[in-house]
Motif scaffolding. Structure first.
Motif, PDB file in Angstrom:
ATOM      1  N   MET A  54     -17.767   3.060 -46.963  1.00  0.00           N
ATOM      2  CA  MET A  54     -18.415   3.380 -45.599  1.00  0.00           C
ATOM      3  C   MET A  54     -18.111   1.023 -45.395  1.00  0.00           C
ATOM      4  O   MET A  54     -18.939   0.347 -45.587  1.00  0.00           O
ATOM      5  CB  MET A  54     -19.193   3.332 -45.167  1.00  0.00           C
ATOM      6  N   PRO A  55     -17.456   0.379 -44.079  1.00  0.00           N
ATOM      7  CA  PRO A  55     -17.525  -0.311 -44.216  1.00  0.00           C
ATOM      8  C   PRO A  55     -18.894  -0.837 -43.178  1.00  0.00           C
ATOM      9  O   PRO A  55     -20.051  -0.040 -43.245  1.00  0.00           O
ATOM     10  CB  PRO A  55     -16.102  -0.027 -42.701  1.00  0.00           C
ATOM     11  N   ASP A  56     -19.469  -2.060 -43.395  1.00  0.00           N
ATOM     12  CA  ASP A  56     -20.522  -2.683 -42.152  1.00  0.00           C
ATOM     13  C   ASP A  56     -20.290  -1.685 -41.005  1.00  0.00           C
ATOM     14  O   ASP A  56     -19.613  -1.559 -40.430  1.00  0.00           O
ATOM     15  CB  ASP A  56     -20.180  -4.161 -42.450  1.00  0.00           C
ATOM     16  N   ARG A  57     -21.814  -1.462 -41.189  1.00  0.00           N
ATOM     17  CA  ARG A  57     -22.470  -0.903 -39.707  1.00  0.00           C
ATOM     18  C   ARG A  57     -23.714  -1.102 -39.428  1.00  0.00           C
ATOM     19  O   ARG A  57     -24.234  -1.839 -39.669  1.00  0.00           O
ATOM     20  CB  ARG A  57     -22.623   0.531 -39.990  1.00  0.00           C
ATOM     21  N   VAL A  58     -23.422  -1.096 -38.074  1.00  0.00           N
ATOM     22  CA  VAL A  58     -24.656  -2.035 -37.383  1.00  0.00           C
ATOM     23  C   VAL A  58     -26.475  -0.980 -37.136  1.00  0.00           C
ATOM     24  O   VAL A  58     -25.914  -0.007 -36.212  1.00  0.00           O
ATOM     25  CB  VAL A  58     -24.534  -2.701 -35.678  1.00  0.00           C
ATOM     26  N   TYR A  59     -26.705  -1.051 -37.663  1.00  0.00           N
ATOM     27  CA  TYR A  59     -28.144   0.068 -37.381  1.00  0.00           C
ATOM     28  C   TYR A  59     -28.797  -0.391 -36.370  1.00  0.00           C
ATOM     29  O   TYR A  59     -30.099  -0.936 -36.472  1.00  0.00           O
ATOM     30  CB  TYR A  59     -28.619   0.657 -38.441  1.00  0.00           C
ATOM     31  N   LEU A  60     -28.852   0.610 -35.010  1.00  0.00           N
ATOM     32  CA  LEU A  60     -30.127   0.368 -33.677  1.00  0.00           C
ATOM     33  C   LEU A  60     -30.729   1.339 -33.315  1.00  0.00           C
ATOM     34  O   LEU A  60     -30.411   1.986 -32.272  1.00  0.00           O
ATOM     35  CB  LEU A  60     -28.733  -0.587 -33.004  1.00  0.00           C
ATOM     36  N   ASP A  61     -31.092   2.137 -34.587  1.00  0.00           N
ATOM     37  CA  ASP A  61     -32.003   3.560 -34.727  1.00  0.00           C
ATOM     38  C   ASP A  61     -33.301   3.449 -34.829  1.00  0.00           C
ATOM     39  O   ASP A  61     -33.404   4.308 -35.911  1.00  0.00           O
ATOM     40  CB  ASP A  61     -31.070   4.313 -35.054  1.00  0.00           C
ATOM     41  N   TRP A  62     -33.821   2.311 -35.096  1.00  0.00           N
ATOM     42  CA  TRP A  62     -35.417   1.676 -36.165  1.00  0.00           C
ATOM     43  C   TRP A  62     -36.776   3.056 -35.638  1.00  0.00           C
ATOM     44  O   TRP A  62     -37.273   3.073 -36.359  1.00  0.00           O
ATOM     45  CB  TRP A  62     -35.690   0.726 -36.029  1.00  0.00           C
ATOM     46  N   ASN A  63     -36.713   3.295 -34.423  1.00  0.00           N
ATOM     47  CA  ASN A  63     -37.340   3.653 -33.457  1.00  0.00           C
ATOM     48  C   ASN A  63     -37.616   5.318 -34.415  1.00  0.00           C
ATOM     49  O   ASN A  63     -38.773   6.348 -34.529  1.00  0.00           O
ATOM     50  CB  ASN A  63     -37.601   4.558 -31.810  1.00  0.00           C
ATOM     51  N   ALA A  64     -36.290   5.368 -34.830  1.00  0.00           N
ATOM     52  CA  ALA A  64     -35.940   7.190 -35.855  1.00  0.00           C
ATOM     53  C   ALA A  64     -36.252   6.745 -36.674  1.00  0.00           C
ATOM     54  O   ALA A  64     -37.495   8.247 -38.041  1.00  0.00           O
ATOM     55  CB  ALA A  64     -34.237   7.518 -36.029  1.00  0.00           C
ATOM     56  N   THR A  65     -36.273   5.941 -37.558  1.00  0.00           N
ATOM     57  CA  THR A  65     -36.652   5.940 -39.321  1.00  0.00           C
ATOM     58  C   THR A  65     -36.141   4.471 -39.497  1.00  0.00           C
ATOM     59  O   THR A  65     -35.159   3.654 -38.771  1.00  0.00           O
ATOM     60  CB  THR A  65     -36.002   6.692 -40.025  1.00  0.00           C
ATOM     61  N   THR A  66     -36.904   3.733 -40.244  1.00  0.00           N
ATOM     62  CA  THR A  66     -36.224   2.147 -40.562  1.00  0.00           C
ATOM     63  C   THR A  66     -35.819   2.047 -42.393  1.00  0.00           C
ATOM     64  O   THR A  66     -36.268   3.178 -43.099  1.00  0.00           O
ATOM     65  CB  THR A  66     -37.453   1.547 -40.708  1.00  0.00           C
ATOM     66  N   PRO A  67     -35.090   1.882 -42.367  1.00  0.00           N
ATOM     67  CA  PRO A  67     -35.217   1.303 -44.232  1.00  0.00           C
ATOM     68  C   PRO A  67     -36.033   0.919 -45.205  1.00  0.00           C
ATOM     69  O   PRO A  67     -36.971   0.230 -44.530  1.00  0.00           O
ATOM     70  CB  PRO A  67     -33.716   0.168 -43.881  1.00  0.00           C
ATOM     71  N   LEU A  68     -36.214   1.273 -46.803  1.00  0.00           N
ATOM     72  CA  LEU A  68     -37.247   1.573 -47.257  1.00  0.00           C
ATOM     73  C   LEU A  68     -36.725  -0.449 -47.247  1.00  0.00           C
ATOM     74  O   LEU A  68     -36.132  -1.140 -47.394  1.00  0.00           O
ATOM     75  CB  LEU A  68     -37.277   1.379 -48.980  1.00  0.00           C
ATOM     76  N   ARG A  69     -37.976  -0.989 -46.957  1.00  0.00           N
ATOM     77  CA  ARG A  69     -38.432  -2.676 -47.394  1.00  0.00           C
ATOM     78  C   ARG A  69     -38.586  -2.598 -48.760  1.00  0.00           C
ATOM     79  O   ARG A  69     -38.330  -1.857 -49.536  1.00  0.00           O
ATOM     80  CB  ARG A  69     -39.797  -2.909 -46.886  1.00  0.00           C
ATOM     81  N   PRO A  70     -37.803  -3.895 -48.865  1.00  0.00           N
ATOM     82  CA  PRO A  70     -37.988  -4.025 -51.157  1.00  0.00           C
ATOM     83  C   PRO A  70     -39.309  -4.129 -51.773  1.00  0.00           C
ATOM     84  O   PRO A  70     -39.714  -3.071 -52.320  1.00  0.00           O
ATOM     85  CB  PRO A  70     -37.152  -5.793 -50.614  1.00  0.00           C
ATOM     86  N   GLU A  71     -40.031  -4.129 -50.881  1.00  0.00           N
ATOM     87  CA  GLU A  71     -41.378  -4.099 -51.458  1.00  0.00           C
ATOM     88  C   GLU A  71     -42.077  -3.079 -51.753  1.00  0.00           C
ATOM     89  O   GLU A  71     -42.286  -2.492 -52.861  1.00  0.00           O
ATOM     90  CB  GLU A  71     -43.070  -5.643 -50.725  1.00  0.00           C
ATOM     91  N   ALA A  72     -41.750  -1.940 -50.270  1.00  0.00           N
ATOM     92  CA  ALA A  72     -42.063  -0.803 -50.576  1.00  0.00           C
ATOM     93  C   ALA A  72     -41.520   0.009 -51.336  1.00  0.00           C
ATOM     94  O   ALA A  72     -41.464   0.731 -52.302  1.00  0.00           O
ATOM     95  CB  ALA A  72     -41.577  -0.037 -49.366  1.00  0.00           C
ATOM     96  N   ARG A  73     -40.433  -0.334 -51.766  1.00  0.00           N
ATOM     97  CA  ARG A  73     -38.808   0.166 -52.824  1.00  0.00           C
ATOM     98  C   ARG A  73     -39.946  -0.106 -54.136  1.00  0.00           C
ATOM     99  O   ARG A  73     -39.864   0.770 -55.238  1.00  0.00           O
ATOM    100  CB  ARG A  73     -37.415  -0.327 -52.617  1.00  0.00           C
ATOM    101  N   GLN A  74     -40.450  -1.598 -54.887  1.00  0.00           N
ATOM    102  CA  GLN A  74     -40.477  -1.778 -55.795  1.00  0.00           C
ATOM    103  C   GLN A  74     -41.742  -0.631 -56.098  1.00  0.00           C
ATOM    104  O   GLN A  74     -42.550  -0.505 -57.578  1.00  0.00           O
ATOM    105  CB  GLN A  74     -40.843  -2.944 -55.779  1.00  0.00           C
TER     106      GLN A  74
END
Length: 384
Positions: A1-21
């Motif tokens: 998938m080509p680069d996309r812009v995510y502007l739906d952070w109130n729905a959910t957020t990506p995992l922070r790197p620290e949380a992923r670890q």
């Protein structure tokens, strides 16, 4: 998938790197946190470290944090008939603001005839006079008012609400799920009796939440019974990996809060300045204190479903409001409560920003919007 812009952070957020670890490290642990051997104690340490971190994020004591499967369960657990402060009477009815999340509007374990809805203003703020009259007209109440609305971003006067509620002998539950990590707050300073949180709104994993109690709240009845986990307030073996990641995400979010808030507000202002170039543009709750990352807007004649799809085809992820309706685009109950008609509410589109959002992302979103707006304006001219 080509680069996309995510502007739906109130729905959910990506995992922070620290949380992923933290999540990955905990997956391989064999111990049950209720076991007394070394492996169990290691798992217990992760849970308790997270409890300390989540408590610190909201100014509470660690022993007053109850981990749950998410914000919805935390809200359901909070809405318990019979809750009381140590020197008060038990709450026998529930007052909820009209703009609450559906998990609160459903009333938890209160009977339907014990639930009353509090009016809100056209700006999306709780009507304090209506609340005052409701509190005076009956036995002690549990009152539920969210700190930050998930659609408009409007911030409620939680301290003023708490004063009214406590003066009437009631308790205040604050759904702070959208506020955590975006604005600074403290359970003691805002005088809340119960606060609910969710990990996936701050860069933690989905499926983990927490109910935080004030020190003198009594009468909490568990939703899930069985084992004695969470000091007998929530049975079931703890989600060790998810809880550990929640704690790490809370620490990271709080450390970055001040800088992120200022940067996101600048980006939101850039976004709204561009949006206002469209004739008839409405930004909901714009004259009210709001989350620094949230914009809910429409123009007359816009259909939210068309706009969301148009943004998506342009590589921009946005939403029509709350993401808790099984993917359906529905008129906003929040805007209906604020007095907007159904047609206008059907056109509301929400853009919410996060820690990785850039000026380039905002400009791409505005570019996509201009294409949508041009099509809408052409349609108006053709039907005029």
């Amino acid at each position: 998938m080509p680069d996309r812009v995510y502007l739906d952070w109130n729905a959910t957020t990506p995992l922070r790197p620290e949380a992923r670890q933290a999540l990955a490290a905990a997956w391989d642990m064999a111990g049950n946190p209720s076991s007394v051997h070394a492996e169990g104690r290691q798992a217990r340490r992760l849970v308790e470290d997270a409890r300390i971190a989540v408590a610190a994020a909201v100014g509470a004591r660690p022993q007053d944090v109850v981990f749950t499967s998410g914000g919805t369960e935390a809200n359901a657990l909070a809405l318990t008939p019979g809750l009381r402060r140590s020197a008060g009477e038990p709450a026998r009815r529930l007052l909820v603001s009209a703009i609450e999340h559906t998990s609160v509007l459903s009333g938890g374990r209160f009977a339907a005839d014990a639930i009353t809805v509090i009016k809100v203003s056209g700006a999306g703020l709780v009507d304090l006079d209506h609340l005052r009259s409701l509190l005076a007209d009956g036995p002690p109440a549990l009152v539920s008012v969210m700190l930050a609305n998930n659609e408009t971003g409007a911030l409620q006067p939680a301290g003023e609400v708490a004063d009214l509620v406590h003066e009437a002998g009631g308790l205040l539950h604050v759904d702070a799920i959208q506020a955590l990590g975006k604005i600074s707050f403290d359970i003691k300073a805002m005088k809340a009796d119960l606060v609910t949180l969710s990990a996936h709104k701050i860069g933690g994993p989905k499926g983990v939440g927490a109910l935080v109690l004030a020190e003198d709240v009594q009468g909490l009845e568990p939703l899930l019974r069985g084992g004695g986990q969470e000091l007998a307030r929530r049975a079931g073996t703890e989600n060790v990996a998810g809880i550990a990641a929640f704690g790490v995400a809370a620490q990271a979010a709080m450390a970055a809060l001040e800088g992120d808030a200022a940067r996101l507000q600048d980006l939101r202002n850039r976004l709204e300045k561009g949006l206002r170039q469209t004739p008839g543009m409405i930004v909901f709750s714009e004259g009210t204190p709001r989350l620094p990352n949230t914009t809910l807007f429409t123009v007359p004649g816009l259909k939210a479903e068309t706009a969301v799809i148009g943004f998506d085809l342009g590589g921009i992820a946005v939403s029509s409001g709350s993401a808790c309706s099984s993917g359906k685009v529905q008129p906003s109950h929040v805007l209906a409560a604020m007095g907007f008609d159904r047609e206008l509410a059907q056109g509301a589109v929400r853009l919410s920003l996060g820690w990785s959002t850039t000026k380039a992302d905002i400009d791409l979103a505005l570019q996509a919007w201009r294409k949508l707006a041009d099509g809408l304006l052409r349609g108006r001219r053709n039907t005029a």
